[in-house]
Motif scaffolding. Structure first.
Motif, PDB file in Angstrom:
ATOM      1  N   UNK A  13      12.275 -28.182  -7.380  1.00 37.67           N
ATOM      2  CA  UNK A  13      11.463 -27.273  -6.557  1.00 37.67           C
ATOM      3  C   UNK A  13      12.262 -26.011  -6.237  1.00 37.67           C
ATOM      4  N   UNK A  14      13.536 -26.168  -5.915  1.00 40.93           N
ATOM      5  CA  UNK A  14      14.392 -25.020  -5.627  1.00 40.93           C
ATOM      6  C   UNK A  14      14.545 -24.143  -6.868  1.00 40.93           C
ATOM      7  N   UNK A  15      14.704 -24.776  -8.037  1.00 40.65           N
ATOM      8  CA  UNK A  15      14.782 -24.020  -9.294  1.00 40.65           C
ATOM      9  C   UNK A  15      13.481 -23.258  -9.543  1.00 40.65           C
ATOM     10  N   UNK A  16      12.353 -23.891  -9.275  1.00 42.03           N
ATOM     11  CA  UNK A  16      11.050 -23.261  -9.489  1.00 42.03           C
ATOM     12  C   UNK A  16      10.914 -22.006  -8.619  1.00 42.03           C
ATOM     13  N   UNK A  17      11.384 -22.102  -7.372  1.00 46.86           N
ATOM     14  CA  UNK A  17      11.317 -20.958  -6.465  1.00 46.86           C
ATOM     15  C   UNK A  17      12.181 -19.809  -6.988  1.00 46.86           C
ATOM     16  N   UNK A  18      13.392 -20.125  -7.437  1.00 46.86           N
ATOM     17  CA  UNK A  18      14.270 -19.067  -7.947  1.00 46.86           C
ATOM     18  C   UNK A  18      13.701 -18.448  -9.224  1.00 46.86           C
ATOM     19  N   UNK A  19      13.133 -19.261 -10.094  1.00 43.42           N
ATOM     20  CA  UNK A  19      12.516 -18.720 -11.306  1.00 43.42           C
ATOM     21  C   UNK A  19      11.339 -17.802 -10.969  1.00 43.42           C
ATOM     22  N   UNK A  20      10.571 -18.168  -9.949  1.00 41.35           N
ATOM     23  CA  UNK A  20       9.468 -17.310  -9.512  1.00 41.35           C
ATOM     24  C   UNK A  20      10.013 -15.985  -8.978  1.00 41.35           C
ATOM     25  N   UNK A  21      11.049 -16.063  -8.155  1.00 36.69           N
ATOM     26  CA  UNK A  21      11.681 -14.837  -7.636  1.00 36.69           C
ATOM     27  C   UNK A  21      12.149 -13.952  -8.788  1.00 36.69           C
ATOM     28  N   UNK A  22      12.829 -14.553  -9.753  1.00 38.87           N
ATOM     29  CA  UNK A  22      13.326 -13.786 -10.902  1.00 38.87           C
ATOM     30  C   UNK A  22      12.177 -13.114 -11.654  1.00 38.87           C
ATOM     31  N   UNK A  23      11.095 -13.849 -11.854  1.00 41.04           N
ATOM     32  CA  UNK A  23       9.951 -13.277 -12.556  1.00 41.04           C
ATOM     33  C   UNK A  23       9.376 -12.079 -11.824  1.00 41.04           C
ATOM     34  N   UNK A  24       9.146 -12.242 -10.530  1.00 41.22           N
ATOM     35  CA  UNK A  24       8.578 -11.136  -9.751  1.00 41.22           C
ATOM     36  C   UNK A  24       9.531  -9.951  -9.698  1.00 41.22           C
ATOM     37  N   UNK A  28       7.245  -7.291 -14.262  1.00 39.09           N
ATOM     38  CA  UNK A  28       6.534  -7.318 -15.544  1.00 39.09           C
ATOM     39  C   UNK A  28       5.285  -8.175 -15.358  1.00 39.09           C
ATOM     40  N   UNK A  29       4.124  -7.547 -15.104  1.00 41.12           N
ATOM     41  CA  UNK A  29       2.911  -8.319 -14.809  1.00 41.12           C
ATOM     42  C   UNK A  29       2.529  -9.331 -15.884  1.00 41.12           C
ATOM     43  N   UNK A  30       2.685  -8.967 -17.149  1.00 44.28           N
ATOM     44  CA  UNK A  30       2.333  -9.893 -18.238  1.00 44.28           C
ATOM     45  C   UNK A  30       3.231 -11.128 -18.203  1.00 44.28           C
ATOM     46  N   UNK A  31       4.524 -10.922 -18.046  1.00 48.26           N
ATOM     47  CA  UNK A  31       5.480 -12.034 -17.981  1.00 48.26           C
ATOM     48  C   UNK A  31       5.162 -12.943 -16.797  1.00 48.26           C
ATOM     49  N   UNK A  32       4.956 -12.334 -15.646  1.00 52.77           N
ATOM     50  CA  UNK A  32       4.680 -13.111 -14.436  1.00 52.77           C
ATOM     51  C   UNK A  32       3.403 -13.929 -14.605  1.00 52.77           C
ATOM     52  N   UNK A  33       2.381 -13.361 -15.205  1.00 53.09           N
ATOM     53  CA  UNK A  33       1.089 -14.042 -15.318  1.00 53.09           C
ATOM     54  C   UNK A  33       1.160 -15.340 -16.121  1.00 53.09           C
ATOM     55  N   UNK A  34       2.139 -15.457 -17.004  1.00 53.61           N
ATOM     56  CA  UNK A  34       2.210 -16.624 -17.889  1.00 53.61           C
ATOM     57  C   UNK A  34       2.614 -17.915 -17.178  1.00 53.61           C
ATOM     58  N   UNK A  35       3.099 -17.839 -15.952  1.00 57.96           N
ATOM     59  CA  UNK A  35       3.469 -19.055 -15.221  1.00 57.96           C
ATOM     60  C   UNK A  35       2.302 -19.594 -14.396  1.00 57.96           C
ATOM     61  N   UNK A  36       1.157 -18.942 -14.510  1.00 67.20           N
ATOM     62  CA  UNK A  36      -0.063 -19.360 -13.813  1.00 67.20           C
ATOM     63  C   UNK A  36      -1.055 -19.911 -14.828  1.00 67.20           C
ATOM     64  N   UNK A  37      -1.904 -20.832 -14.400  1.00 68.02           N
ATOM     65  CA  UNK A  37      -2.938 -21.344 -15.295  1.00 68.02           C
ATOM     66  C   UNK A  37      -3.895 -20.203 -15.657  1.00 68.02           C
ATOM     67  N   UNK A  51      -7.673 -15.882 -12.347  1.00 72.40           N
ATOM     68  CA  UNK A  51      -7.329 -15.752 -13.760  1.00 72.40           C
ATOM     69  C   UNK A  51      -6.217 -14.765 -14.044  1.00 72.40           C
ATOM     70  N   UNK A  52      -5.633 -14.951 -15.205  1.00 71.62           N
ATOM     71  CA  UNK A  52      -4.468 -14.153 -15.596  1.00 71.62           C
ATOM     72  C   UNK A  52      -4.769 -12.665 -15.712  1.00 71.62           C
ATOM     73  N   UNK A  53      -5.935 -12.296 -16.229  1.00 69.58           N
ATOM     74  CA  UNK A  53      -6.253 -10.860 -16.366  1.00 69.58           C
ATOM     75  C   UNK A  53      -6.278 -10.187 -14.999  1.00 69.58           C
ATOM     76  N   UNK A  54      -6.862 -10.854 -14.006  1.00 71.23           N
ATOM     77  CA  UNK A  54      -6.884 -10.284 -12.658  1.00 71.23           C
ATOM     78  C   UNK A  54      -5.493 -10.277 -12.039  1.00 71.23           C
ATOM     79  N   UNK A  55      -4.672 -11.282 -12.356  1.00 71.37           N
ATOM     80  CA  UNK A  55      -3.290 -11.297 -11.870  1.00 71.37           C
ATOM     81  C   UNK A  55      -2.542 -10.090 -12.428  1.00 71.37           C
ATOM     82  N   UNK A  56      -2.665  -9.834 -13.727  1.00 69.15           N
ATOM     83  CA  UNK A  56      -1.990  -8.690 -14.347  1.00 69.15           C
ATOM     84  C   UNK A  56      -2.460  -7.387 -13.708  1.00 69.15           C
ATOM     85  N   UNK A  57      -3.756  -7.240 -13.505  1.00 64.93           N
ATOM     86  CA  UNK A  57      -4.285  -6.011 -12.890  1.00 64.93           C
ATOM     87  C   UNK A  57      -3.754  -5.849 -11.465  1.00 64.93           C
ATOM     88  N   UNK A  58      -3.752  -6.931 -10.704  1.00 63.34           N
ATOM     89  CA  UNK A  58      -3.251  -6.890  -9.335  1.00 63.34           C
ATOM     90  C   UNK A  58      -1.777  -6.483  -9.302  1.00 63.34           C
TER      91      UNK A  58
END
Length: 153
Positions: A13-24, A28-37, A51-58
């Motif tokens: 869980x701690x690794x997941x949080x750090x990976x999320x921080x690194x992504x954000x 890079x919206x496209x990269x970040x969106x890939x960790x979401x369903x 959805x991913x398209x709305x995540x990228x736009x946001x």
């Protein structure tokens, strides 16, 4: 981020949080969106995103407004498929006004480890540039940079 399988342990869980921080912090919206369903559902402040398209736009809109964005996340709690985090990020607008945004997120993951739901509550605090605490170069927070607890946040 999706390589960590369920159920979570404190370590994963701690690794997941750090990976999320690194992504954000990549901003890079496209990269970040890939960790979401593909049909991930978010509530971010008062905005509802699906959805991913709305995540990228946001995220594209977000990082066009929140300049020099730097984020720190910290695990708060976890279960077998959910994680709660607290975070703070610093940014400035196009007029040079600095902010520290504080918040909490609740995450829920599917069996493959992709985030299917994200609920975020965020408050923005205007700060002076001299009050900034995040001074690393844009991108990933260095491993030796203090976290939220160490910074007193």
């Amino acid at each position: 981020m999706s390589s960590l399988v369920l159920p979570f342990t404190l370590e994963t869980a701690t690794q997941k949080v750090r990976l999320a921080e690194d992504g954000w912090n990549s901003r890079d919206p496209e990269r970040v969106s890939l960790v979401y369903t593909p049909d991930s559902r978010w509530r971010n402040r008062a905005e509802f995103i699906t959805g991913r398209a709305e995540i990228v736009a946001f995220l594209t809109r977000k990082w066009a407004k929140e300049l020099d964005y730097r984020l720190i996340k910290e695990i708060w709690a976890f279960t077998d498929h959910r994680i709660a985090v607290r975070f703070a990020y610093e940014w400035h607008d196009d007029s040079g006004n600095w902010f520290r945004s504080y918040g909490n997120e609740n995450w829920e993951f599917d069996a493959a480890g992709l985030m299917q739901r994200r609920f975020a509550c965020i408050n923005d605090l205007p700060i002076r540039e001299s009050e900034r605490k995040y001074h690393w170069p844009l991108g990933r927070r260095p491993d030796d940079h203090p976290g939220l607890t160490e910074l007193g946040l």
